[in-house]
Design a protein around this motif. Sequence first.
Motif, PDB file in Angstrom:
ATOM      1  N   GLY A 113      -4.192 -12.932 -10.942  1.00  0.00           N
ATOM      2  CA  GLY A 113      -3.191 -13.428 -11.880  1.00  0.00           C
ATOM      3  C   GLY A 113      -1.961 -12.564 -12.027  1.00  0.00           C
ATOM      4  N   ASP A 114      -1.802 -11.585 -11.146  1.00  0.00           N
ATOM      5  CA  ASP A 114      -0.665 -10.662 -11.229  1.00  0.00           C
ATOM      6  C   ASP A 114       0.351 -11.035 -10.146  1.00  0.00           C
ATOM      7  OD1 ASP A 114       1.106  -8.542 -11.428  1.00  0.00           O
ATOM      8  OD2 ASP A 114      -0.316  -7.030 -10.689  1.00  0.00           O
ATOM      9  N   PHE A 115       1.186 -12.036 -10.406  1.00  0.00           N
ATOM     10  CA  PHE A 115       2.114 -12.497  -9.365  1.00  0.00           C
ATOM     11  C   PHE A 115       3.179 -11.450  -9.062  1.00  0.00           C
ATOM     12  CE2 PHE A 115       6.132 -14.471  -8.126  1.00  0.00           C
ATOM     13  CZ  PHE A 115       5.739 -15.056  -6.930  1.00  0.00           C
ATOM     14  N   ALA A 116       3.733 -10.821 -10.070  1.00  0.00           N
ATOM     15  CA  ALA A 116       4.779  -9.823  -9.832  1.00  0.00           C
ATOM     16  C   ALA A 116       4.245  -8.681  -8.971  1.00  0.00           C
ATOM     17  CB  ALA A 116       5.310  -9.297 -11.159  1.00  0.00           C
ATOM     18  N   GLY A 117       3.060  -8.202  -9.306  1.00  0.00           N
ATOM     19  CA  GLY A 117       2.454  -7.138  -8.511  1.00  0.00           C
ATOM     20  C   GLY A 117       2.109  -7.600  -7.109  1.00  0.00           C
ATOM     21  N   ALA A 118       1.692  -8.855  -6.988  1.00  0.00           N
ATOM     22  CA  ALA A 118       1.359  -9.408  -5.679  1.00  0.00           C
ATOM     23  C   ALA A 118       2.591  -9.484  -4.796  1.00  0.00           C
ATOM     24  CB  ALA A 118       0.740 -10.800  -5.853  1.00  0.00           C
ATOM     25  N   LEU A 119       3.700  -9.954  -5.362  1.00  0.00           N
ATOM     26  CA  LEU A 119       4.922 -10.074  -4.585  1.00  0.00           C
ATOM     27  C   LEU A 119       5.454  -8.699  -4.176  1.00  0.00           C
ATOM     28  CD1 LEU A 119       7.023 -11.923  -3.365  1.00  0.00           C
ATOM     29  CD2 LEU A 119       8.260 -11.873  -5.547  1.00  0.00           C
ATOM     30  N   ALA A 120       5.352  -7.735  -5.078  1.00  0.00           N
ATOM     31  CA  ALA A 120       5.803  -6.375  -4.744  1.00  0.00           C
ATOM     32  C   ALA A 120       5.001  -5.807  -3.578  1.00  0.00           C
ATOM     33  CB  ALA A 120       5.684  -5.475  -5.972  1.00  0.00           C
ATOM     34  N   ALA A 121       3.681  -6.006  -3.603  1.00  0.00           N
ATOM     35  CA  ALA A 121       2.838  -5.503  -2.515  1.00  0.00           C
ATOM     36  C   ALA A 121       3.138  -6.240  -1.213  1.00  0.00           C
ATOM     37  CB  ALA A 121       1.361  -5.663  -2.885  1.00  0.00           C
ATOM     38  N   SER A 122       3.356  -7.549  -1.297  1.00  0.00           N
ATOM     39  CA  SER A 122       3.649  -8.336  -0.100  1.00  0.00           C
ATOM     40  C   SER A 122       5.000  -7.950   0.490  1.00  0.00           C
ATOM     41  CB  SER A 122       3.627  -9.823  -0.432  1.00  0.00           C
ATOM     42  OG  SER A 122       2.321 -10.234  -0.808  1.00  0.00           O
ATOM     43  N   ASP A 123       5.984  -7.721  -0.374  1.00  0.00           N
ATOM     44  CA  ASP A 123       7.296  -7.276   0.108  1.00  0.00           C
ATOM     45  C   ASP A 123       7.193  -5.936   0.827  1.00  0.00           C
ATOM     46  OD1 ASP A 123       8.623  -9.511  -0.838  1.00  0.00           O
ATOM     47  OD2 ASP A 123       9.328  -8.550  -2.672  1.00  0.00           O
ATOM     48  N   GLU A 124       6.375  -5.040   0.297  1.00  0.00           N
ATOM     49  CA  GLU A 124       6.206  -3.740   0.929  1.00  0.00           C
ATOM     50  C   GLU A 124       5.537  -3.894   2.290  1.00  0.00           C
ATOM     51  OE1 GLU A 124       6.373   0.450   1.395  1.00  0.00           O
ATOM     52  OE2 GLU A 124       7.499  -1.035   0.270  1.00  0.00           O
ATOM     53  N   ALA A 125       4.551  -4.794   2.379  1.00  0.00           N
ATOM     54  CA  ALA A 125       3.893  -5.028   3.664  1.00  0.00           C
ATOM     55  C   ALA A 125       4.879  -5.547   4.698  1.00  0.00           C
ATOM     56  CB  ALA A 125       2.740  -6.013   3.479  1.00  0.00           C
ATOM     57  N   VAL A 126       5.745  -6.480   4.297  1.00  0.00           N
ATOM     58  CA  VAL A 126       6.747  -7.026   5.218  1.00  0.00           C
ATOM     59  C   VAL A 126       7.756  -5.945   5.612  1.00  0.00           C
ATOM     60  CG1 VAL A 126       8.649  -8.670   5.431  1.00  0.00           C
ATOM     61  CG2 VAL A 126       6.466  -9.405   4.451  1.00  0.00           C
ATOM     62  N   ARG A 127       8.115  -5.089   4.668  1.00  0.00           N
ATOM     63  CA  ARG A 127       9.056  -3.997   4.991  1.00  0.00           C
ATOM     64  C   ARG A 127       8.466  -3.072   6.043  1.00  0.00           C
ATOM     65  NH1 ARG A 127      10.256   1.149   4.108  1.00  0.00           N
ATOM     66  NH2 ARG A 127       8.313   1.577   2.963  1.00  0.00           N
ATOM     67  N   LEU A 128       7.167  -2.802   5.935  1.00  0.00           N
ATOM     68  CA  LEU A 128       6.510  -1.899   6.867  1.00  0.00           C
ATOM     69  C   LEU A 128       6.236  -2.545   8.217  1.00  0.00           C
ATOM     70  CD1 LEU A 128       3.962  -0.307   4.370  1.00  0.00           C
ATOM     71  CD2 LEU A 128       5.876   0.880   5.470  1.00  0.00           C
ATOM     72  N   ALA A 129       5.994  -3.855   8.217  1.00  0.00           N
ATOM     73  CA  ALA A 129       5.663  -4.560   9.467  1.00  0.00           C
ATOM     74  C   ALA A 129       6.415  -5.884   9.516  1.00  0.00           C
ATOM     75  CB  ALA A 129       4.150  -4.774   9.568  1.00  0.00           C
ATOM     76  N   PRO A 130       7.722  -5.850   9.682  1.00  0.00           N
ATOM     77  CA  PRO A 130       8.531  -7.065   9.576  1.00  0.00           C
ATOM     78  C   PRO A 130       8.265  -8.098  10.666  1.00  0.00           C
ATOM     79  CG  PRO A 130       9.851  -5.227  10.363  1.00  0.00           C
ATOM     80  CD  PRO A 130       8.539  -4.653   9.939  1.00  0.00           C
ATOM     81  N   ASP A 131       7.645  -7.698  11.769  1.00  0.00           N
ATOM     82  CA  ASP A 131       7.403  -8.623  12.869  1.00  0.00           C
ATOM     83  C   ASP A 131       5.939  -9.032  12.999  1.00  0.00           C
ATOM     84  OD1 ASP A 131      10.109  -8.578  13.629  1.00  0.00           O
ATOM     85  OD2 ASP A 131       9.801  -6.715  14.759  1.00  0.00           O
ATOM     86  N   HIS A 132       5.163  -8.812  11.951  1.00  0.00           N
ATOM     87  CA  HIS A 132       3.738  -9.167  11.995  1.00  0.00           C
ATOM     88  C   HIS A 132       3.553 -10.580  11.432  1.00  0.00           C
ATOM     89  CE1 HIS A 132      -0.550  -9.132  11.426  1.00  0.00           C
ATOM     90  NE2 HIS A 132      -0.638  -7.938  12.017  1.00  0.00           N
ATOM     91  N   PRO A 133       3.164 -11.546  12.265  1.00  0.00           N
ATOM     92  CA  PRO A 133       3.093 -12.940  11.800  1.00  0.00           C
ATOM     93  C   PRO A 133       2.175 -13.158  10.600  1.00  0.00           C
ATOM     94  CG  PRO A 133       3.005 -12.863  14.189  1.00  0.00           C
ATOM     95  CD  PRO A 133       2.886 -11.440  13.709  1.00  0.00           C
TER      96      PRO A 133
END
Length: 455
Positions: A113-133
Amino acid sequence: EAGRMLARGGRGAAAATLYDAAIAARPERRDLIFACVSDLHDFGAAAAALDLLERHCLPSDRAATAWAVLRGVLLADLDRLAEARAVLEDATEAAPHEAAAWTNLGMLRERCGDFAGALAASDEAVRLAPDHPQIRLNRAVLLLRAGRFEAAWDDYEWRLRQPGGTKLPVETLLPTLGPAQDALAGRTVLVWHEEGFGDTLHFIRYVPMLAARGARVIAWVPRALARLLAAVPGLDEVVTDAAALPQYDWHCPVFGLPRVFATTLATIPSAVPYLKAEPGLVAAWRHRLPAAAGCLRIGLAWAGQARPWVPGFALVDARRSMALADLAPLAAVAGVRFISLQKGPAASQPPPPGLDLFDPMADVTDFADTAAIVAQLDGVISVDTAIVHLAGALGRPVFMLDRTDPCWRWLSGRSDSPWYPALRICRQPAPGDWASAVRAAVAALNGLRSPAASG
């Protein structure tokens, strides 16, 4: 290989025994442990996978981020969410540059139920691996479930970059359309079935919109859908043979159609019905169904298509499917005749005592037959499967029994759906709590009035 065959066949305990022996014979092969655990997990044996992981891993293994991520994922799949979150939070602190830990933490935070925290973690994952499908796709699903469609479509297309993601050249993938109303004039667009039957039934609603832009539209779908979809307005041709695809200018998988039209929550094409049962089939099935006799006729489906060949899908199916016995409370609703709409292995389950269930499905050959049955029902109660989409597309009332972590299409925190005006969601309040969802369906069913009562 023998263990993999057992795991793929749903015999996780037997597979785990073989994997135990293999690991004992080669204890120095630490990679073998992770391979065996991942295999069990892929084919639905999360409990056996976690047991294998925890018994065989050494302290040095446990220091690795890969071990923590795998353990966190297994705990989450077993609905041990608090433990899983703690494991993954620790993993991101210990290895902040590991994208796998961040993306899994994002998905877990969203389940908590923590959408803000989920989005922050997902954004960080994309920043670290921007080309990972998969990491891009994980963020897309998070955004879609939150209703932020416009921010999600670009990430969602990354699913096509995964192995086997697209059957056709990406160079001819239909682009997002601009405002020009004749943008596809003189062009042929091939729309193709991507995953489940329900997905195609859901998104075939976009075909008339393609035709309105000037396209000649061809649908490439499984044979089970071909007869039903042939009557979709704006659809010029239906093909089922991959070896004989006609010439086309652009192609688009069905999941890509909302992206093509830049769909938002406010612009979902929700007019129903957009599918129609063939009148001759309706007449033929009318004499094969039990007479209404002043009662409601309600269709039931309690399990989805298992798809054991798809790694990881067994866990999804286990959460979305239920046992026919779980529907026993429906027997107490007066003035209802229940009709089975269930196909596959789950159809052999015996009905619980008191539930009078008429089963016509042995004579059903495809979705055109099923549509002819559903068109004559007063409503449908189903878990999240193709029957929900079929009934919704036909404009019939649908009461969908849903899990706590739903498909993105059903959004979060809603009991209605912008996709199907006549659909009501009866969602589990806690993982595995089908009893509460069924009670909600019973209350909804009691609210329906039979044709005799409303006349």
